[in-house]
Design a protein around this motif. Structure first.
Motif, PDB file in Angstrom:
ATOM      1  N   MET A  20       0.849  -1.179   0.000  1.00 13.44           N
ATOM      2  CA  MET A  20       0.000   0.000   0.000  1.00 13.44           C
ATOM      3  C   MET A  20       0.894   1.242   0.000  1.00 13.44           C
ATOM      4  SD  MET A  20      -2.973   1.204   2.701  1.00 13.44           S
ATOM      5  CE  MET A  20      -4.036  -0.142   2.297  1.00 13.44           C
ATOM      6  N   ASP A  21       0.487   2.235  -0.731  1.00 15.76           N
ATOM      7  CA  ASP A  21       1.202   3.520  -0.813  1.00 15.76           C
ATOM      8  C   ASP A  21       1.323   4.120   0.594  1.00 15.76           C
ATOM      9  OD1 ASP A  21       1.764   6.331  -1.133  1.00 15.76           O
ATOM     10  OD2 ASP A  21       1.050   6.204  -3.198  1.00 15.76           O
ATOM     11  N   ILE A  22       2.520   4.532   0.973  1.00 18.25           N
ATOM     12  CA  ILE A  22       2.764   5.081   2.305  1.00 18.25           C
ATOM     13  C   ILE A  22       1.927   6.335   2.555  1.00 18.25           C
ATOM     14  CG2 ILE A  22       4.790   6.466   1.655  1.00 18.25           C
ATOM     15  CD1 ILE A  22       4.296   4.477   4.944  1.00 18.25           C
ATOM     16  N   ARG A  23       1.614   7.082   1.501  1.00 20.16           N
ATOM     17  CA  ARG A  23       0.779   8.279   1.684  1.00 20.16           C
ATOM     18  C   ARG A  23      -0.622   7.896   2.139  1.00 20.16           C
ATOM     19  NH1 ARG A  23       1.595  10.799  -4.073  1.00 20.16           N
ATOM     20  NH2 ARG A  23       1.352   8.587  -4.452  1.00 20.16           N
ATOM     21  N   ILE A  24      -1.128   6.761   1.649  1.00 27.52           N
ATOM     22  CA  ILE A  24      -2.445   6.277   2.069  1.00 27.52           C
ATOM     23  C   ILE A  24      -2.389   5.832   3.527  1.00 27.52           C
ATOM     24  CG2 ILE A  24      -4.227   4.514   1.679  1.00 27.52           C
ATOM     25  CD1 ILE A  24      -4.088   6.622  -0.551  1.00 27.52           C
ATOM     26  N   VAL A  25      -1.329   5.124   3.898  1.00 32.65           N
ATOM     27  CA  VAL A  25      -1.156   4.659   5.279  1.00 32.65           C
ATOM     28  C   VAL A  25      -1.122   5.858   6.233  1.00 32.65           C
ATOM     29  CG1 VAL A  25       0.413   3.492   6.880  1.00 32.65           C
ATOM     30  CG2 VAL A  25       0.014   2.531   4.596  1.00 32.65           C
ATOM     31  N   VAL A  26      -0.303   6.851   5.915  1.00 35.22           N
ATOM     32  CA  VAL A  26      -0.199   8.047   6.758  1.00 35.22           C
ATOM     33  C   VAL A  26      -1.553   8.752   6.836  1.00 35.22           C
ATOM     34  CG1 VAL A  26       0.821  10.365   6.930  1.00 35.22           C
ATOM     35  CG2 VAL A  26       2.274   8.392   6.441  1.00 35.22           C
ATOM     36  N   GLY A  27      -2.217   8.902   5.720  1.00 34.17           N
ATOM     37  CA  GLY A  27      -3.509   9.578   5.689  1.00 34.17           C
ATOM     38  C   GLY A  27      -4.565   8.873   6.518  1.00 34.17           C
ATOM     39  N   ARG A  28      -4.633   7.561   6.398  1.00 31.18           N
ATOM     40  CA  ARG A  28      -5.622   6.801   7.173  1.00 31.18           C
ATOM     41  C   ARG A  28      -5.322   6.866   8.664  1.00 31.18           C
ATOM     42  NH1 ARG A  28      -6.750   1.407   3.467  1.00 31.18           N
ATOM     43  NH2 ARG A  28      -7.797   2.524   1.781  1.00 31.18           N
ATOM     44  N   ARG A  45      -6.377  12.137   2.400  1.00 33.99           N
ATOM     45  CA  ARG A  45      -6.810  11.460   1.168  1.00 33.99           C
ATOM     46  C   ARG A  45      -5.638  10.823   0.418  1.00 33.99           C
ATOM     47  NH1 ARG A  45      -9.072  15.373  -2.362  1.00 33.99           N
ATOM     48  NH2 ARG A  45      -8.178  16.983  -1.059  1.00 33.99           N
ATOM     49  N   GLY A  46      -4.421  11.029   0.897  1.00 36.04           N
ATOM     50  CA  GLY A  46      -3.259  10.423   0.281  1.00 36.04           C
ATOM     51  C   GLY A  46      -2.795  11.101  -0.987  1.00 36.04           C
ATOM     52  N   ILE A  47      -3.221  12.344  -1.204  1.00 30.46           N
ATOM     53  CA  ILE A  47      -2.800  13.061  -2.416  1.00 30.46           C
ATOM     54  C   ILE A  47      -1.678  14.065  -2.138  1.00 30.46           C
ATOM     55  CG2 ILE A  47      -4.986  12.719  -3.601  1.00 30.46           C
ATOM     56  CD1 ILE A  47      -5.644  15.662  -2.957  1.00 30.46           C
ATOM     57  N   ARG A  48      -1.385  14.288  -0.869  1.00 27.78           N
ATOM     58  CA  ARG A  48      -0.264  15.139  -0.484  1.00 27.78           C
ATOM     59  C   ARG A  48       0.885  14.258  -0.033  1.00 27.78           C
ATOM     60  NH1 ARG A  48      -0.303  20.781  -1.264  1.00 27.78           N
ATOM     61  NH2 ARG A  48      -2.434  21.466  -1.123  1.00 27.78           N
ATOM     62  N   GLU A  74       3.851   6.547  14.771  1.00 26.53           N
ATOM     63  CA  GLU A  74       2.448   6.109  14.800  1.00 26.53           C
ATOM     64  C   GLU A  74       1.773   6.325  13.451  1.00 26.53           C
ATOM     65  OE1 GLU A  74       0.326   4.687  17.237  1.00 26.53           O
ATOM     66  OE2 GLU A  74       2.286   4.233  18.091  1.00 26.53           O
ATOM     67  N   LEU A  75       2.236   7.318  12.705  1.00 21.34           N
ATOM     68  CA  LEU A  75       1.626   7.631  11.408  1.00 21.34           C
ATOM     69  C   LEU A  75       1.980   6.610  10.338  1.00 21.34           C
ATOM     70  CD1 LEU A  75       2.289  11.472  11.437  1.00 21.34           C
ATOM     71  CD2 LEU A  75       0.119  10.317  11.882  1.00 21.34           C
ATOM     72  N   PHE A  76       3.022   5.812  10.584  1.00 18.59           N
ATOM     73  CA  PHE A  76       3.500   4.856   9.592  1.00 18.59           C
ATOM     74  C   PHE A  76       3.079   3.422   9.859  1.00 18.59           C
ATOM     75  CE2 PHE A  76       6.441   8.423   9.440  1.00 18.59           C
ATOM     76  CZ  PHE A  76       6.439   8.697   8.086  1.00 18.59           C
ATOM     77  N   LYS A  77       2.380   3.181  10.945  1.00 15.20           N
ATOM     78  CA  LYS A  77       1.970   1.814  11.261  1.00 15.20           C
ATOM     79  C   LYS A  77       0.981   1.306  10.217  1.00 15.20           C
ATOM     80  CE  LYS A  77       2.957   1.780  16.122  1.00 15.20           C
ATOM     81  NZ  LYS A  77       2.458   1.538  17.460  1.00 15.20           N
ATOM     82  N   PRO A  78       1.139   0.063   9.825  1.00 15.11           N
ATOM     83  CA  PRO A  78       0.202  -0.502   8.848  1.00 15.11           C
ATOM     84  C   PRO A  78      -1.235  -0.333   9.304  1.00 15.11           C
ATOM     85  CG  PRO A  78       2.028  -1.996   9.207  1.00 15.11           C
ATOM     86  CD  PRO A  78       2.152  -0.905  10.224  1.00 15.11           C
TER      87      PRO A  78
END
Length: 72
Positions: free
Chosen positions: A1-9, A41-44, A64-68
Motif C-alpha cells: 500500500m502507498d505510504i501516503r495512504i497509510v499516513v492519511g488513514r 486522502r493520500g494526495i499530499r 504512529e503515522l507509519f503503522k500498517p
C-alpha cells in the motif's frame, strides 16, 4: 500500500479518535485545513517537518503515522 495512504488513514483515525474536526486539528498543528484533507486522502506528500507537526498536534510519536492500517 502507498505510504501516503497509510499516513492519511492513520492521521484521520487518530484525529477522529480525539474528536477533532479537520479544521480544529489544522489549527492545533498550525497547518491549513485543505492541506490536512489532502494528507488524509493520500494526495499530499508531506515532508518530515510536516509529519512532525502532525504527530505533535495529535500528541503521538511520528512513527504512529507509519503503522500498517489496522494495527496499533
Amino acid at each position: 500500500m502507498d505510504i501516503r495512504i497509510v499516513v492519511g488513514r492513520n492521521l484521520k483515525r487518530l484525529r477522529e479518535d480525539q474528536g477533532l474536526s479537520q479544521e480544529e486539528f489544522a489549527w492545533e498543528a498550525d497547518l491549513h485545513r485543505t492541506y490536512i484533507s489532502g494528507v488524509e486522502r493520500g494526495i499530499r506528500n508531506p515532508t518530515v517537518t510536516v509529519l512532525k507537526k502532525i504527530a505533535d498536534g495529535l500528541g503521538v510519536e511520528p512513527g504512529e503515522l507509519f503503522k500498517p492500517v489496522g494495527r496499533r
